[in-house]
Design an enzyme around this catalytic site. Structure first.
Site: not given
Length: 378
Positions: A270, A266, A279
């Site tokens: 998100h 990705r 992260y």
């Protein structure tokens, strides 16, 4: 799943090499790495390329509209086009698709209009299209619930001698859910004509794949259910389409379900409310940008003489036309009726729900009357 938890662990990819038909430089592969699958014809690959380029333009446009505040949220699939489009292109118009919230470009490939796809992200309605007309279920936000629906519909269709196949999209995080286990198990036990696509983009929001499973690959999970599982390079649309086509053919001929894992990444956050820098490391993102699925196929098509300047121009124009339609659709203010909240809840109206509807109707009427009085007093 955790959200925005700071941990920059080294990315450890599966040691098992995924099935590939094109390498990162766009060269056709032969031998063991292909898993015995054949490279699709150039004409088919050119069509997949067109679909991916147009879909990316849509994705970029919607992300921009979300940043402008025209949508409440949008989960981008930038970088996952080979998974999204390669697999959905393997089913027919009569087959059923059960998507997740990230699969807008799969719906686009399925023939849905931008305004229909984006209604739920703008908060207009739960679902913006006729599911039976498009043979496409609503985008599921709860993880893995749609996988059970796909199995149930496939089982019912087989009992009715309806030769359809159901295709369920899941993310890697969904495989940690009980609903996924139940769906995989029932599909295998009942031998339903179902294909499961797990898009392993390596993060369940902020939780890396290494914190979800100790399996070498997610495709390995298929063995425990008694169905085939394929670990595929999710940025190789040729491989994704070839494997998916074989799985769909197997399902339609009575061979039962298949689990396909597409190893991808990705590129965007998100959703627009996520901060991925907390992260994951920027170097990982750059690494996967160099494995771009569109650029890989583009190199192959150029080497085959199939991607001419005229073809490029036509594809770019199609993308811009779609982006314009998307902007227009999101510029129209919807006429919303709050009382629709109570529609399609129960087949037989319940007393409690009717009372709630009446209370809201009275509140809306009182609000309208108060607004009229204020206007008259000015």
């Amino acid at each position: 799943m955790s959200l925005n938890v700071e941990h920059h662990e080294p990315r450890v990819l599966p040691s098992e090499k995924p099935i590939r038909l094109l390498d990162n430089a766009g060269h056709a592969l032969r031998g063991r790495e292909t898993g015995g699958f054949e490279l699709p014809p150039v004409e088919r690959l050119l069509d997949l390329y067109r679909r991916m380029v147009v879909a990316r333009r849509f994705d970029v446009q919607v992300t921009a509209l979300t940043k402008q505040g025209r949508l409440a949220t949008y989960p981008s699939a930038y970088g996952q086009e080979a998974c999204e489009i390669g697999v959905v292109s393997a089913i027919t118009a009569d087959d059923w698709l059960f998507p997740t919230y990230r699969d807008s470009i799969a719906l686009l490939t399925r023939g849905l209009e931008p305004g229909e796809i984006l209604q739920s992200f703008r908060g207009d309605w739960h679902n913006g299209w006729d599911q039976h007309e498009h043979r496409t279920a609503a985008m599921a936000t709860p993880l893995a619930t749609q996988a059970l629906h796909a199995v149930g519909l496939a089982h019912a269709a087989r009992l009715r001698s309806d030769p359809i196949v159901t295709l369920a999209y899941l993310g890697d995080g969904a495989t940690s859910e009980g609903d996924a286990h139940e769906a995989f198990n029932f599909a295998a036990v009942w031998q339903t004509p179902t294909v499961f696509l797990v898009q392993n983009n390596q993060f369940a929001i902020s939780t890396p794949i290494a914190r979800q499973t100790h399996a070498t690959t997610l495709a390995d999970k298929a063995v425990g259910y008694g169905m085939p599982g394929y670990h595929v390079d999710g940025n190789d649309v040729a491989a994704m389409f070839a494997v998916a086509t074989a799985a769909v053919d197997r399902a339609r001929s009575g061979g039962g379900p298949t689990l396909i894992e597409g190893l991808t990444y990705r590129i965007e956050s998100h959703t627009n409310s996520d901060d991925p820098t907390r992260y994951r490391a920027a170097r990982d993102v750059e690494h996967w940008k160099r494995r771009d699925p569109i650029e890989r196929l583009e190199k192959y098509l150029v080497s085959e003489g199939a991607l001419t300047d005229d073809v490029r121009t036509a594809i770019a124009e199609a993308g811009e036309a779609l982006a314009a339609r998307t902007r227009d659709a999101m510029s129209v203010s919807p006429e919303l009726d709050p009382l629709e909240l109570f529609d399609h809840v129960y087949a037989t109206p319940r007393t409690a729900l009717a009372e709630q509807r009446a209370a809201l109707e009275a509140e809306l009427a009182a609000h309208s009357e108060h607004a009229r009085e204020e206007v008259a007093a000015r």
